[in-house]
Write an enzyme that holds these catalytic residues in place. Sequence first.
Site, PDB file in Angstrom:
ATOM      1  N   HIS A   1       1.045  -1.092   0.029  1.00 55.40           N
ATOM      2  CA  HIS A   1      -0.085   0.067  -0.010  1.00 55.40           C
ATOM      3  C   HIS A   1       0.843   1.111   0.006  1.00 55.40           C
ATOM      4  O   HIS A   1       0.195   2.243  -0.191  1.00 55.40           O
ATOM      5  CB  HIS A   1      -0.951   0.054   1.213  1.00 55.40           C
TER       6      HIS A   1
ATOM      7  N   GLU B   1      -8.014  -3.760  -2.677  1.00 63.40           N
ATOM      8  CA  GLU B   1      -8.359  -4.448  -1.666  1.00 63.40           C
ATOM      9  C   GLU B   1      -9.506  -3.608  -1.224  1.00 63.40           C
ATOM     10  O   GLU B   1      -8.986  -2.458  -0.563  1.00 63.40           O
ATOM     11  CB  GLU B   1      -7.210  -4.532  -0.684  1.00 63.40           C
TER      12      GLU B   1
ATOM     13  N   ALA C   1      -8.010  -2.831   8.771  1.00 63.25           N
ATOM     14  CA  ALA C   1      -7.764  -1.539   8.881  1.00 63.25           C
ATOM     15  C   ALA C   1      -8.593  -0.633   7.592  1.00 63.25           C
ATOM     16  O   ALA C   1      -8.026  -0.158   6.836  1.00 63.25           O
ATOM     17  CB  ALA C   1      -6.199  -1.309   8.543  1.00 63.25           C
TER      18      ALA C   1
ATOM     19  N   ASP D   1       6.618 -11.042   8.740  1.00 62.66           N
ATOM     20  CA  ASP D   1       7.346  -9.887   9.457  1.00 62.66           C
ATOM     21  C   ASP D   1       7.388 -10.242  10.908  1.00 62.66           C
ATOM     22  O   ASP D   1       7.951  -9.628  11.541  1.00 62.66           O
ATOM     23  CB  ASP D   1       6.646  -8.777   9.167  1.00 62.66           C
TER      24      ASP D   1
ATOM     25  N   HIS E   1       2.287 -10.288  11.976  1.00 62.41           N
ATOM     26  CA  HIS E   1       1.084 -10.860  11.518  1.00 62.41           C
ATOM     27  C   HIS E   1       1.007 -12.284  11.779  1.00 62.41           C
ATOM     28  O   HIS E   1      -0.238 -12.844  11.984  1.00 62.41           O
ATOM     29  CB  HIS E   1       1.120 -10.713  10.073  1.00 62.41           C
TER      30      HIS E   1
ATOM     31  N   ASP F   1       2.250  -6.256   2.370  1.00 66.54           N
ATOM     32  CA  ASP F   1       1.038  -5.512   2.697  1.00 66.54           C
ATOM     33  C   ASP F   1       1.602  -4.351   3.675  1.00 66.54           C
ATOM     34  O   ASP F   1       0.947  -4.043   4.446  1.00 66.54           O
ATOM     35  CB  ASP F   1       0.313  -6.420   3.707  1.00 66.54           C
TER      36      ASP F   1
ATOM     37  N   ILE G   1      -4.238  -4.048  13.536  1.00 65.08           N
ATOM     38  CA  ILE G   1      -3.175  -4.121  12.800  1.00 65.08           C
ATOM     39  C   ILE G   1      -3.441  -3.490  11.329  1.00 65.08           C
ATOM     40  O   ILE G   1      -4.371  -3.791  10.773  1.00 65.08           O
ATOM     41  CB  ILE G   1      -2.319  -5.506  12.714  1.00 65.08           C
ATOM     42  N   ALA G   2      -2.577  -2.607  10.856  1.00 69.76           N
ATOM     43  CA  ALA G   2      -3.101  -1.841   9.804  1.00 69.76           C
ATOM     44  C   ALA G   2      -1.810  -1.915   8.902  1.00 69.76           C
ATOM     45  O   ALA G   2      -1.030  -1.038   8.412  1.00 69.76           O
ATOM     46  CB  ALA G   2      -3.116  -0.495  10.029  1.00 69.76           C
ATOM     47  N   GLY G   3      -1.810  -3.009   8.311  1.00 70.62           N
ATOM     48  CA  GLY G   3      -0.710  -3.301   7.295  1.00 70.62           C
ATOM     49  C   GLY G   3       0.686  -3.537   8.085  1.00 70.62           C
ATOM     50  O   GLY G   3       0.643  -4.208   9.342  1.00 70.62           O
TER      51      GLY G   3
END
Length: 391
Positions: free
Chosen positions: A61, A125, A136, A244, A247, A270, A304-306
């Site tokens: 993103h 998305e 998110a 990561d 996630h 992401d 969680i936002a990306g």
Amino acid sequence: MTADRTALAGARLVLPGGVTDAGRLSVEGTRIAGLGGATEPGDLDLTGYTVVPGFVDLHVHGGGGASYASGIAEEALTAARAHLEHGTTTTMASTVTGEIDEVCRQAAVLSELVEDGVLAGIHFEGPFISHNRCGAHRPDLLRDPDPALVRKLADAGRGHTKMFTLAPELPGGLESVRMLSELGIIAAVGHTDSDYEVTLRAIDAGATVATHLFNAMPGIQHRAPGPIVALLEDERVTVELVNDGIHLHPSVVELAYGTAGAERVALITDAMGAAGMGDGLYPLGPLQVRVEDGVARLVEGGSIAGSTLTLDVAFRRAVTVLGLSLNQAVTSLSTVPARLMGLGDTIGTLEAGKHADLVVLDSDSYELAAVMRRGEWIVGADRFARAGTPA
């Protein structure tokens, strides 16, 4: 050597058939000209380094403090450059949920960058996702996947729409999956509250990707396997994973690899705008995200936002944390996503005739050392000495 010809010698090369130590790779113009041969005077000495194909990100993103959902070309360029400097030589830009007309405007901007060769496609998305699993994405902007609206967004990409994430259990979901498949656009199951049976129907209708598997979907229950099992067990589906360490627990990533194998896994970022940046506040579409200790969460609600991940880190974690082989890591970071995007003939592996998209890593630490895209050094070219000339 002339300005448009160079060769890398002494490196470990991760090739489709295996790993070659002390190999030689020559570049002419924008392409890989050949593999093998003896070191020649003027070759760049890459002893102690590993060369892999450029990384391909299906789902990102933003980065470098910028977002693809801003609708501003300069921001999109900043985001693409930030990830390019971390080895992502091919990017599919991802949008987030917004008003339909606004997302169409964003798509028009992104499509111009596809035409300019900066991006390789557009991934929508949202907004056709589940309220119960929206993560998110702004709940009040979510919509059922009416095929006419899905087609409106697809057409806004001006032929460059590559993938749609939607929840197939919503009204119009399965019909939209069929339509996207007929249009040659990847239908991805994600941000879904679907059960096992509906997910199987979506796959039969043409869905071929699981958007960030495990995240934003029901978990596995012993009497209700849900979408995860359906997506993992079907050989027609490629599963995205965000490796990561935030996630997904490493054991869950290993479970996915053990079930699907590297040939069906695409490691993605992401990433949102904070990738490559520090902690702070960042926009994600119409929402605000706070990043603390590298973890991105919505200011309101804490979801969680990306991520702030880059693919060089994902590669390093794949090898050093998960214990994947170099070939398995390359498969999931380059070969599989390139094939999904229909670009397997030109990128995704180190082969003569393909684009000279290369990532150079330290052979001990797997830290990124240099990046080449289309034969042009992006970062790190000054690290390497040239082979000596004859006496």
